[in-house]
Every structure is written in structure tokens, then in C-alpha cells.
Scaffold this motif. Structure first.
Motif, short mmCIF file in Angstrom:
data_model
loop_
_atom_site.label_atom_id
_atom_site.label_comp_id
_atom_site.label_asym_id
_atom_site.label_seq_id
_atom_site.Cartn_x
_atom_site.Cartn_y
_atom_site.Cartn_z
N ILE A 161 37.64 33.88 26.62
CA ILE A 161 39.00 33.63 27.11
C ILE A 161 39.99 33.65 25.95
N ALA A 162 40.98 34.52 26.02
CA ALA A 162 42.01 34.61 24.97
C ALA A 162 43.04 33.50 25.13
N PHE A 163 43.46 33.25 26.38
CA PHE A 163 44.42 32.18 26.62
C PHE A 163 44.46 31.79 28.09
N PHE A 164 44.95 30.59 28.34
CA PHE A 164 45.26 30.12 29.68
C PHE A 164 46.78 30.06 29.79
N THR A 172 46.04 30.30 35.06
CA THR A 172 45.39 31.61 35.02
C THR A 172 44.66 31.82 33.70
N ILE A 173 43.46 32.39 33.81
CA ILE A 173 42.67 32.76 32.63
C ILE A 173 42.96 34.21 32.27
N GLN A 179 40.99 41.04 31.65
CA GLN A 179 40.77 40.59 33.02
C GLN A 179 41.44 39.23 33.23
N GLU A 180 41.92 38.97 34.45
CA GLU A 180 42.58 37.71 34.77
C GLU A 180 41.91 37.03 35.95
#
Length: 253
Positions: A161-164, A172-173, A179-180
Motif C-alpha cells: 500500500i502506497a497510501f490511504f 481508500t487504499i 489498484q484502489e
């Protein structure tokens, strides 16, 4: 009454000190600390205060790490955004909490509880605190998130995961592969589950992975502009009050 404030955001610490002075003129804030390291050092070298206001997430990790090194014998009021289960657990152990953003009335109520339960705090509240914190705090952070997409449940590794972020009012992931996925927890809840050395809460909208940070630039009004290795829907800015904490997070690994 001597009080210590352990809070990594300077503005929040000042606001809390102002309210304390207003509602308890006889009280004295003898120290304002921003990290686990400085808190352990102060509490080891100085006499313990009568009361501590303690933020959950500090610049170098979760405050629970303090209890592994220092035996604290005074009442603690946690400043937190934990979910209701965790809050009730703290209450059952007779350690009060205030939800951020807190009001003057919240602090008045917290002091009232400390007054009413002071003897109980001293005799039994701290005894079981370390056990309680160990149950509530995963040592290395959550390893994966279960999401539902295209009528399927999928496990997303936290390292991918790069960011939330908040998208259309939903948490959202965003993964490194672009990909989200949406998740049911709030960003406050997600933040409490993540490893504080791996993820940082930039602002109300974003939590970023250390591995996703590409570069950081100075911006107007002493803010920081954070660029990631993948594109973001918004420009990621950190206010001047939080900038030193973020830079410290980048450096102290």
C-alpha cells in the motif's frame, strides 16, 4: 498540581496548556514533550508529575512504548481518536481520555474524573495498564487489510500500500501497482492499526507509506510539499506545525 503534556503537535499542546490554565489556575504545566525518546528521558531523570496528558501517536511511535521503559505512577488522560472498544477499555481501567479535537468542557470533565478517582488511580489503575496496552497495541502494525471488490474478498498486504486517502468520503487504499480498494474503517482507525515507523498521517486526508515518499520540497508559508513515487489526486502539503515531526520521521528510522 504539576502537569506534563506529551503531544507531538506544537499547536495542540499550546491549546491544551491554555485550557488547563483557564480551568485549573493552580495547575502548572512543567513540561511539554513531543516524542517517546524525550518523554522517557524526562520521566527517568525527573520526579513524576501529578497528572499527564498524553497523545496516543507521537513523532517517533505510539506512546505505549513509554510504559515499557518507565513505570508511571500518576493518572494519565489520553488524547486519542481510537474506536469505542479501545476507549471503553481505557475507561474500565480508570484512565480517562479526551477525543480530538477536544473542547474546554472535555478538559473540565477529565479533571473532574481525576479528582473523583484519584485514590483509585494511585492504588490500582496503573497496575494493569501495561497488560491492557499490550492487548490494544500490535507491536509491528497490521500486516494486511481485507477488502471487497468485484464481488470477491481480497487480502491486501500492507507493504504493497502506497497510501490511504479519502475519496468520495470513503477511506481508500492506493497500492503501488495503482489498484484502489475501499475500506470500512476511518483514517483515524486505520492510523491506529499501522506501524508508526512505516506510515505517517500527513493530514486529515492522507496516510503515506515511507516507501512511497519520493522527495520533499519547501512550500509557501513554511509548509512542506510531499511527492510520492506514484501520482496522487491532490497536492500533499504538511503545515508548518507538523513539518518538523514529519522530517524527524523520515530521518529517524
Amino acid at each position: 498540581m504539576n502537569i506534563i503534556i506529551i503531544e507531538d503537535e506544537v499547536k495542540a499542546a499550546r491549546s491544551l496548556e491554555t485550557i488547563i490554565t483557564e480551568v485549573r489556575p493552580e495547575a502548572k504545566v512543567i513540561a511539554k514533550l513531543q516524542s517517546i525518546e524525550s518523554s522517557v528521558k524526562y520521566l527517568t531523570e525527573n520526579k513524576q508529575p501529578d497528572l499527564i496528558f498524553m497523545d496516543i501517536q507521537l513523532s517517533d511511535g505510539l506512546c505505549f512504548e513509554i510504559f515499557k521503559t518507565v513505570k508511571i505512577s500518576c493518572p494519565i488522560i489520553f488524547c486519542t481518536a481510537f474506536d469505542e472498544y479501545s476507549l471503553e477499555a481505557f475507561k474500565a481501567n480508570s484512565v480517562d481520555y479526551v477525543l480530538k479535537p477536544f473542547s474546554k468542557n472535555d478538559i473540565i470533565d477529565a479533571f473532574r474524573k481525576v479528582d473523583e478517582l484519584r485514590s483509585f488511580f494511585q492504588q490500582s489503575a496503573i497496575t494493569g495498564l501495561n497488560d491492557l496496552l499490550a492487548q490494544l497495541t500490535p507491536p509491528t502494525g497490521k500486516k494486511s487489510f481485507l477488502v471487497f471488490k468485484n464481488n470477491k474478498y481480497i487480502t491486501i498486504a500492507t507493504d504493497s500500500i502506497a497510501f490511504f486517502y479519502i475519496r468520495n468520503e470513503l477511506s481508500t487504499i492506493k497500492c503501488f501497482d495503482l489498484q484502489e480498494y475501499t475500506v470500512n474503517q476511518s483514517l483515524d482507525q486505520i492510523s491506529s492499526l499501522l506501524s508508526p515507523s512505516q506510515f505517517f498521517r500527513l493530514n486529515r486526508q492522507y496516510i503515506v507509506n515511507f516507501s512511497a515518499v519520493k522527495e520533499v520540497e519547501h512550500y509557501f508559508m513554511r509548509k512542506l510539499y510531499v511527492k510520492l513515487v506514484i501520482p496522487t489526486p491532490d497536492k500533499l502539503l504538511i503545515n508548518k506545525e507538523k513539518a518538523p515531526t514529519f522530517l524527524s520521521w523520515l530521518e529517524n528510522r
